[in-house]
Design an enzyme around this catalytic site. Structure first.
Site, mmCIF file in Angstrom:
data_model
loop_
_atom_site.group_PDB
_atom_site.id
_atom_site.type_symbol
_atom_site.label_atom_id
_atom_site.label_comp_id
_atom_site.label_asym_id
_atom_site.label_seq_id
_atom_site.Cartn_x
_atom_site.Cartn_y
_atom_site.Cartn_z
ATOM 1 N N HIS A 1 42.882 38.969 46.535
ATOM 2 C CA HIS A 1 41.674 39.398 47.260
ATOM 3 C C HIS A 1 41.353 38.455 48.424
ATOM 4 C CE1 HIS A 1 40.168 42.904 45.217
ATOM 5 N NE2 HIS A 1 40.168 42.314 44.039
ATOM 6 N N HIS B 1 45.598 38.237 40.792
ATOM 7 C CA HIS B 1 44.846 39.396 41.292
ATOM 8 C C HIS B 1 43.694 38.912 42.185
ATOM 9 C CE1 HIS B 1 42.855 43.495 40.603
ATOM 10 N NE2 HIS B 1 41.888 42.782 41.135
ATOM 11 N N GLU B 2 42.966 37.891 41.709
ATOM 12 C CA GLU B 2 41.810 37.398 42.480
ATOM 13 C C GLU B 2 42.248 36.668 43.752
ATOM 14 O OE1 GLU B 2 39.061 38.714 41.778
ATOM 15 O OE2 GLU B 2 39.821 39.466 39.881
ATOM 16 N N CYS C 1 40.232 47.269 39.089
ATOM 17 C CA CYS C 1 39.535 46.388 40.007
ATOM 18 C C CYS C 1 38.101 46.885 40.154
ATOM 19 C CB CYS C 1 40.260 46.411 41.355
ATOM 20 S SG CYS C 1 39.495 45.396 42.623
#
Length: 187
Positions: free
Chosen positions: A161, A157-158, A114
């Site tokens: 966030h 993954h994004e 990351c």
């Protein structure tokens, strides 16, 4: 232009917040932010520009990583095919949502990294192997895409966030390399 200096690192409180949805029509600022995020990813994957600008390579970036708590992500997954150099996936997604996902799980054999984490975190990050995602583009048009394997993992993954979740939250603390049966390991 976004550089590594603009990216906040783990421990910063914005990375643990649930980001706010953006409203439509988008502000010029939000459209510009999306373009800048995608440009950062392209620059980070260009060996010459990455070295010149001192960028770490990335395939995804979320607005919270820039200390902007909005539901905006950019993804740019390059092609490994020299005959077809078009990126596999290149998009700015506003208010992305996972609509559905596969029962099968997957993880990257090398683990995940990351841009907001300056250390290696060993272990498998288990995610869904396939996802259907809806999002809005810069014109406010709703899009729906189906992703699998690596591209699905990048988008998950994004989106994490946007929900204040870091990739290492998915790693089994007791046994970082433990996998349930049937998990697809993507090399």
């Amino acid at each position: 232009m976004i550089t590594m200096d603009d990216i906040i690192r783990e421990g910063h409180p914005t990375l643990r917040e649930v980001a706010a949805e953006v409203s439509f029509p988008l502000s010029d600022e939000d459209i510009e932010l999306g373009k800048d995020m995608l440009e950062f990813l392209k620059n980070s994957q260009d060996p010459v520009k990455a070295e010149e600008l001192q960028l770490r390579g990335g395939v995804g970036l979320a607005a919270p990583q820039l200390d902007i708590s909005k539901r905006i992500i950019a993804v740019h997954v390059p092609s490994n095919d020299s005959e077809n150099p078009e990126p596999i996936l290149s998009a700015v997604m506003y208010n992305p949502k996972i609509l559905s996902h596969s029962v099968q799980d997957a993880c990257l054999g090398e683990g995940e990294g990351c841009l907001s984490v300056d250390r290696e975190v060993p272990g498998y990050v288990v995610r869904h192997a396939r996802v259907t995602v809806t999002y809005y583009d810069a014109n406010g048009k709703k899009q729906k895409i189906r992703l699998k394997n690596y591209e699905a993992i990048v988008v998950q993954h994004e989106i994490d966030h946007l929900n204040g979740v870091m990739f290492y939250d998915h790693i089994n603390e007791a046994n970082p390399f433990a996998l349930k049966e049937g998990v697809l390991v993507i090399e």
